[in-house]
Design a protein around this motif. Structure first.
Motif, PDB file in Angstrom:
ATOM      1  N   PRO A  24       0.794  -1.111   0.076  1.00 26.28           N
ATOM      2  CA  PRO A  24      -0.179   0.053  -0.096  1.00 26.28           C
ATOM      3  C   PRO A  24       0.984   1.075  -0.042  1.00 26.28           C
ATOM      4  CG  PRO A  24      -0.909  -1.559   1.685  1.00 26.28           C
ATOM      5  CD  PRO A  24       0.368  -2.073   1.196  1.00 26.28           C
ATOM      6  N   TYR A  25       0.350   2.409  -0.528  1.00 26.84           N
ATOM      7  CA  TYR A  25       0.874   3.706  -0.670  1.00 26.84           C
ATOM      8  C   TYR A  25       1.225   4.033   1.171  1.00 26.84           C
ATOM      9  CZ  TYR A  25       1.202   8.700  -1.496  1.00 26.84           C
ATOM     10  OH  TYR A  25       1.557  10.036  -1.512  1.00 26.84           O
ATOM     11  N   SER A  26       2.237   4.544   1.256  1.00 32.20           N
ATOM     12  CA  SER A  26       2.707   4.944   2.638  1.00 32.20           C
ATOM     13  C   SER A  26       2.553   6.314   3.228  1.00 32.20           C
ATOM     14  CB  SER A  26       4.126   4.294   2.754  1.00 32.20           C
ATOM     15  OG  SER A  26       4.986   5.131   1.824  1.00 32.20           O
ATOM     16  N   GLY A 260      -4.193   5.650  -3.650  1.00 32.13           N
ATOM     17  CA  GLY A 260      -5.106   5.126  -2.899  1.00 32.13           C
ATOM     18  C   GLY A 260      -5.529   3.690  -2.906  1.00 32.13           C
ATOM     19  N   GLY A 261      -5.354   3.185  -3.954  1.00 31.00           N
ATOM     20  CA  GLY A 261      -5.714   1.607  -4.260  1.00 31.00           C
ATOM     21  C   GLY A 261      -6.908   1.491  -5.269  1.00 31.00           C
ATOM     22  N   PRO A 278      -5.525  -2.102  -1.877  1.00 30.96           N
ATOM     23  CA  PRO A 278      -4.666  -0.906  -1.726  1.00 30.96           C
ATOM     24  C   PRO A 278      -3.204  -1.342  -1.962  1.00 30.96           C
ATOM     25  CG  PRO A 278      -5.867  -1.344   0.465  1.00 30.96           C
ATOM     26  CD  PRO A 278      -6.362  -2.325  -0.801  1.00 30.96           C
ATOM     27  N   PRO A 279      -2.671  -2.726  -2.132  1.00 30.21           N
ATOM     28  CA  PRO A 279      -1.410  -2.893  -2.578  1.00 30.21           C
ATOM     29  C   PRO A 279      -0.958  -2.484  -4.046  1.00 30.21           C
ATOM     30  CG  PRO A 279      -2.006  -4.983  -1.597  1.00 30.21           C
ATOM     31  CD  PRO A 279      -3.227  -3.888  -1.803  1.00 30.21           C
ATOM     32  N   LEU A 280      -0.073  -1.666  -4.405  1.00 33.37           N
ATOM     33  CA  LEU A 280       0.254  -1.159  -5.597  1.00 33.37           C
ATOM     34  C   LEU A 280       1.581  -1.807  -6.310  1.00 33.37           C
ATOM     35  CD1 LEU A 280       0.305   2.620  -4.614  1.00 33.37           C
ATOM     36  CD2 LEU A 280      -1.653   1.167  -5.183  1.00 33.37           C
ATOM     37  N   ASP A 281       1.553  -1.804  -7.651  1.00 33.56           N
ATOM     38  CA  ASP A 281       2.726  -2.311  -8.199  1.00 33.56           C
ATOM     39  C   ASP A 281       3.709  -1.236  -8.459  1.00 33.56           C
ATOM     40  OD1 ASP A 281       1.620  -0.556 -10.370  1.00 33.56           O
ATOM     41  OD2 ASP A 281       0.791  -2.167 -11.540  1.00 33.56           O
ATOM     42  N   VAL A 287      -2.534  -3.723  -7.785  1.00 32.59           N
ATOM     43  CA  VAL A 287      -2.110  -4.812  -8.470  1.00 32.59           C
ATOM     44  C   VAL A 287      -3.558  -5.548  -8.547  1.00 32.59           C
ATOM     45  CG1 VAL A 287      -1.123  -7.175  -7.903  1.00 32.59           C
ATOM     46  CG2 VAL A 287       0.143  -5.040  -7.270  1.00 32.59           C
ATOM     47  N   ARG A 288      -4.222  -6.015  -7.498  1.00 28.44           N
ATOM     48  CA  ARG A 288      -5.199  -6.690  -8.005  1.00 28.44           C
ATOM     49  C   ARG A 288      -6.457  -5.775  -8.799  1.00 28.44           C
ATOM     50  NH1 ARG A 288      -5.663  -7.121  -2.238  1.00 28.44           N
ATOM     51  NH2 ARG A 288      -4.554  -9.260  -1.495  1.00 28.44           N
TER      52      ARG A 288
END
Length: 601
Positions: A24-26, A260-261, A278-281, A287-288
């Protein structure tokens, strides 16, 4: 019964939830609270229906998905030329935060990268007592069809980590792209990125863009069509930053992502798609979310090249059989059964293309039918083209309907739905045949054995109902029987009046011709009905062809017998003409009522 669209989205969600790449963005308090397992998909149609699975009601910051919305607002405020003077429309091929400006003009490459978005934010002014960010919030709220606001904590966290964006703002100011305080422009941009939304909001935003700028739920025109046209064009070439070329090739929908996802994708005229995870490439894309867009675009044939036609409802009309009965005259008992139970049979006349959007309207209608519906007539004669996704979706919902003990009658003379499981339905080559068969099924289920007699003696025919039993028998005595085999032509176009034909048993097809000479079945007549009387005049000729469908038994009152009747028993002849006129009137009245019911649709 669950929609096959929703079932499909559940399947995609379950499979892609197994992807665990990215992080995720931090930046910001909300980012620290983001759950990497959160994953939502929402699909909104251009008439406002939303399908959603997973985490679709959790708030997150809109981030760069705000860029096309503010770009559209600036165009609506100032016009295309004024905005173009500050921001170009060329793909940059660079990451979202790259310093990408023209050496000649100083203009940022496009409005989707940070430099372009900051320049756009500088163009949005306060109006009507509202500040720039309040106007932006109001516009975003109109897109989402609910009130959404910018989050102060999120904004301040972003501002504290925004040195590069500060540099971009002052660079743009130094070359005259930002007129006024560059810090104010940056603040407006960061505040718009901190607007809180959920996945369902994003789907409605995407659907509003798909609908040409008009929110499909509220009917509010959020942006003029010309602004939406420009926004979607730039999203197509630049919305996914340095992944834009691959996206245009493999997904084929204008799209925009945010750190933000969230991701939105738009199929103009048809649907809006939103994904949250939320997880980003490495490109800053979910990603999803990216995987879901690729999968859904491929499976549902949403690439803009394949789905080029405007998505509108494929349902031309919906009515029940009692509103549009067949031309077959029934016994009094059968007519009462149809009057009481005809509402249990639903007729859907389809038109246009059955790609995803058109088919979705049909699937939604079939999934929402009342429990009392036992029979469904699906008429696809006027369908132009059926996509693979249309076949799959209709096949799924038809199988579900059959499993719930509904009977499906398909009017499909051209085999448009040949790919659907043929054990699930009965095919008819004409609308009238399907309606007549549907009526028969209703009578068989809700009537008695006497409701569907195998034969109807002329003396008890509904056509001669106004006559007394004695007069009907006297009239029958003047007729001659005739037996016809399957396919036998009984009367041809152009023949002179040959008498009145009463159908005792079997069925007759009445066939007419189009102006180009092609023939078509006009109606089907059954036991208890008559034909031939329309050529009564001495100089009139038969205008249709009557052909036996299977073995047929007739009683014929030929021209010679009619002439003798008029001379020997003129009172009975008058009663015959009155009965035939009454029968013709009832048929015309029934047809008029059916047409009126369909017009009201």
């Amino acid at each position: 019964m669950e929609s096959p669209v929703l079932s499909y989205l559940r399947e995609v969600h379950a499979e892609l939830a197994q992807l665990h790449d990215g992080a995720p963005y931090s930046v910001g308090p909300a980012s620290a609270e983001a759950d990497p397992a959160d994953f939502g998909i929402a699909l909104a149609t251009v008439d406002g229906h939303i399908y959603e699975v997973g985490t679709t009601r959790t708030d997150f910051s809109i981030q760069s998905i705000s860029k096309p919305l503010s770009y559209g607002l600036a165009i609506a405020d100032l016009g295309m030329a004024a905005v173009d003077a500050h921001v170009d429309v060329e793909p940059s091929g660079d990451p979202f935060n790259e310093i990408s400006t023209s050496p000649e003009t100083g203009r940022p490459a496009n409005a989707m990268i940070n430099a372009g978005a900051i320049a756009v934010a500088s163009l949005i002014k306060g109006s009507g007592g509202r500040s720039p960010i309040q106007r932006i919030e109001n516009t975003y709220s109109e897109f989402a069809a609910r009130r959404i606001r910018s989050n102060g904590h999120e904004y301040r966290a972003e501002r504290a980590r925004s040195d590069r964006n500060h540099g971009l703002a002052y660079l743009l100011s130094s070359v005259g792209i930002i007129e006024g305080d560059p810090t104010k422009a940056l603040e407006t941009y960061l505040r718009q990125c901190a607007v809180r939304v959920d996945c369902r909001d994003l789907a409605m935003i995407a659907a509003t863009l798909a609908a040409g700028g008009t929110n499909p739920v509220t009917g509010t025109e959020v942006l003029p069509y010309e602004a939406v046209e420009r926004v979607l064009s730039v999203m197509m070439t630049s919305g996914m930053y340095d992944d834009a070329g691959d996206w245009a090739t493999n997904v084929g929908m204008p799209a925009k992502s945010g750190v933000g996802g969230g991701i939105i994708a738009v199929l103009p005229g048809q649907v809006g798609l939103a994904v949250y995870s939320p997880p980003l490439d490495k490109h800053g894309n979910s990603v999803r979310g990216a995987a879901a867009c690729r999968r859904i675009s491929s499976d549902l044939q949403m690439h803009f090249v394949r789905a080029a036609r405007v998505g509108r409802s494929a349902i031309r009309s919906t009515h029940t059989v009692d509103q549009e009965p067949s031309n077959i005259r029934r016994t009094e008992e059968a007519a009462k059964v149809l009057e009481e139970h005809g509402r249990r049979a639903l007729v859907l006349d389809l038109t246009g293309d059955l790609f995803f959007a058109g088919t979705e309207t049909v699937v939604r209608a079939l999934n929402s039918i009342d429990d009392e519906i036992d029979f469904i007539v699906l008429d696809v004669r006027d369908v132009d083209e059926v996509g693979e996704v249309g076949t799959r979706m209709l096949g799924a919902v038809i199988d579900d309907l059959v499993a719930s003990r509904r009977r499906i009658l398909l009017v499909d003379p051209e085999g448009m739905l040949a790919g659907v499981n043929q054990d699930s339905y009965t095919v008819f080559d004409s609308h009238d045949r399907a309606i007549a068969h549907c009526e028969r099924l209703i009578i068989e289920r809700y009537g008695t054995q006497a409701s569907l007699p195998q034969s109807v003696p002329v003396a008890t025919s509904p056509v001669l109902a106004p006559l007394s039993a004695e007069d009907a028998e006297r009239l029958t005595a003047r007729m001659v029987p005739r037996h016809c085999s399957d396919g036998e032509v009984i009367r041809r176009v152009g023949q002179r009046f040959g008498g009145v034909f009463f159908i005792v048993a079997g069925a007759i097809s009445i066939i007419a011709s189009h102006t180009d000479g092609t023939r078509f079945r006009l109606r089907t007549l059954g036991a208890g009905m008559s034909f031939g009387e329309l050529a009564l005049g001495e100089d009139d000729r038969q205008e249709t062809t009557a052909k036996a469908e299977g073995p047929v038994e007739l009683m014929v009152l030929d021209a010679e017998a009619i002439e003798e009747l008029e001379q020997e028993d003129p009172a009975l002849a008058v009663q015959l003409w009155r009965a035939l006129s009454r029968d013709a009137y009832l048929r015309v009245d029934r047809l008029s009522r059916a047409n009126a019911a369909r017009i009201r649709e």
